[in-house]
Design a protein around this motif. Structure first.
Motif, PDB file in Angstrom:
ATOM      1  N   SER A  41       0.856  -1.186   0.000  1.00 57.30           N
ATOM      2  CA  SER A  41       0.000   0.000   0.000  1.00 57.30           C
ATOM      3  C   SER A  41       0.892   1.235   0.000  1.00 57.30           C
ATOM      4  N   ALA A  42       0.470   2.265  -0.696  1.00 55.46           N
ATOM      5  CA  ALA A  42       1.240   3.509  -0.758  1.00 55.46           C
ATOM      6  C   ALA A  42       0.940   4.375   0.455  1.00 55.46           C
ATOM      7  N   ALA A  43       1.993   4.965   1.000  1.00 54.69           N
ATOM      8  CA  ALA A  43       1.862   5.882   2.129  1.00 54.69           C
ATOM      9  C   ALA A  43       2.815   7.055   1.903  1.00 54.69           C
ATOM     10  N   THR A  44       2.548   8.162   2.572  1.00 53.44           N
ATOM     11  CA  THR A  44       3.389   9.347   2.428  1.00 53.44           C
ATOM     12  C   THR A  44       3.965   9.757   3.777  1.00 53.44           C
ATOM     13  N   VAL A  45       5.098  10.441   3.717  1.00 55.10           N
ATOM     14  CA  VAL A  45       5.759  10.992   4.897  1.00 55.10           C
ATOM     15  C   VAL A  45       6.257  12.383   4.521  1.00 55.10           C
ATOM     16  N   ALA A  46       6.061  13.366   5.426  1.00 61.47           N
ATOM     17  CA  ALA A  46       6.432  14.752   5.131  1.00 61.47           C
ATOM     18  C   ALA A  46       7.582  15.238   6.009  1.00 61.47           C
ATOM     19  N   PHE A  47       8.572  15.824   5.349  1.00 60.39           N
ATOM     20  CA  PHE A  47       9.579  16.630   6.021  1.00 60.39           C
ATOM     21  C   PHE A  47       9.144  18.072   5.827  1.00 60.39           C
ATOM     22  N   LEU A  71       6.686  11.595  11.835  1.00 54.99           N
ATOM     23  CA  LEU A  71       6.530  12.726  10.933  1.00 54.99           C
ATOM     24  C   LEU A  71       5.103  12.684  10.398  1.00 54.99           C
ATOM     25  N   PRO A  72       4.546  13.820   9.985  1.00 56.69           N
ATOM     26  CA  PRO A  72       3.196  13.785   9.417  1.00 56.69           C
ATOM     27  C   PRO A  72       3.163  12.884   8.182  1.00 56.69           C
ATOM     28  N   GLY A  73       2.060  12.187   8.015  1.00 61.14           N
ATOM     29  CA  GLY A  73       1.910  11.325   6.843  1.00 61.14           C
ATOM     30  C   GLY A  73       0.906  10.233   7.111  1.00 61.14           C
ATOM     31  N   GLY A  74       0.728   9.378   6.109  1.00 56.86           N
ATOM     32  CA  GLY A  74      -0.201   8.277   6.265  1.00 56.86           C
ATOM     33  C   GLY A  74      -0.531   7.652   4.929  1.00 56.86           C
ATOM     34  N   PHE A  75      -1.509   6.758   4.956  1.00 56.81           N
ATOM     35  CA  PHE A  75      -1.905   6.031   3.751  1.00 56.81           C
ATOM     36  C   PHE A  75      -2.537   6.965   2.727  1.00 56.81           C
ATOM     37  N   MET A  76      -2.232   6.701   1.476  1.00 59.04           N
ATOM     38  CA  MET A  76      -2.825   7.465   0.387  1.00 59.04           C
ATOM     39  C   MET A  76      -4.226   6.950   0.107  1.00 59.04           C
ATOM     40  N   ASP A  77      -5.075   7.842  -0.368  1.00 62.98           N
ATOM     41  CA  ASP A  77      -6.424   7.477  -0.779  1.00 62.98           C
ATOM     42  C   ASP A  77      -6.409   7.067  -2.249  1.00 62.98           C
TER      43      ASP A  77
END
Length: 176
Positions: A41-47, A71-77
């Protein structure tokens, strides 16, 4: 720990119980021929850096790794780009509006969710925000704050991919 394919007992196409391992990443139905591939599953993380060159850090409010840094982020919709996903997650978790998101790198990870080991591909972005002064912890974040880069300790981050991502980020931003 078990392979995630072991949780899938019935063919999602016809409902047959003759849903068998096809190879290390798929199962095949002996009755209808449907093949299911288990992909990450795709997820994102923000710097996110503020005007003082401090990193936006969150404290996890939920398991896994509750209470550790993140860090802020999570699973993509569905139907989201990486940039849209990371922007949405930063807004949902911190109230900050991302104006630009620049892809950095990706790392594989596993994430235990409701007793199910989810394999993820975490996409890391360097994000700029419109206004870094109205920060608040929301959604599954217990606390959010700005941390000077020289005070960031990767070992305090609870998720493996985020810990490794923070190490890479610090190397790139400290000239190590």
């Amino acid at each position: 720990m078990y392979h995630p394919l072991e949780l899938f007992k019935y063919c999602p196409e016809c409902g047959s119980s003759h849903f068998q391992v096809n190879n290390g990443k798929s199962k095949r139905c002996a009755d209808c021929g449907f093949v299911y591939y288990f992909n990450p599953s795709a997820a994102t993380v923000a710097f996110v850096l503020n005007g003082n060159n401090e990193l936006l850090v969150c404290r996890r409010g939920n398991e896994p790794a509750k209470g550790t840094l993140d860090l802020p982020g999570g699973f993509m919709d569905m139907c989201e780009t990486g940039e849209q996903g990371v922007s949405r997650e930063v807004l949902e978790e911190t109230g900050l509006k991302v104006t630009e998101a620049f892809y950095q790198f990706s790392l594989p990870n596993t994430y235990l969710y409701s007793g199910f080991l989810v394999h993820t591909l975490d996409l890391f972005f360097l994000c700029k925000v419109a206004d870094d002064t109205n920060l608040c912890a929301m959604d599954d974040v217990a606390e959010s704050f700005w941390l000077p880069l020289d005070k960031v300790d990767p070992d305090e981050f609870g998720l493996d991919s985020v810990r490794e991502g923070v190490k890479r980020f610090l190397r790139n931003n400290k000239g190590e």
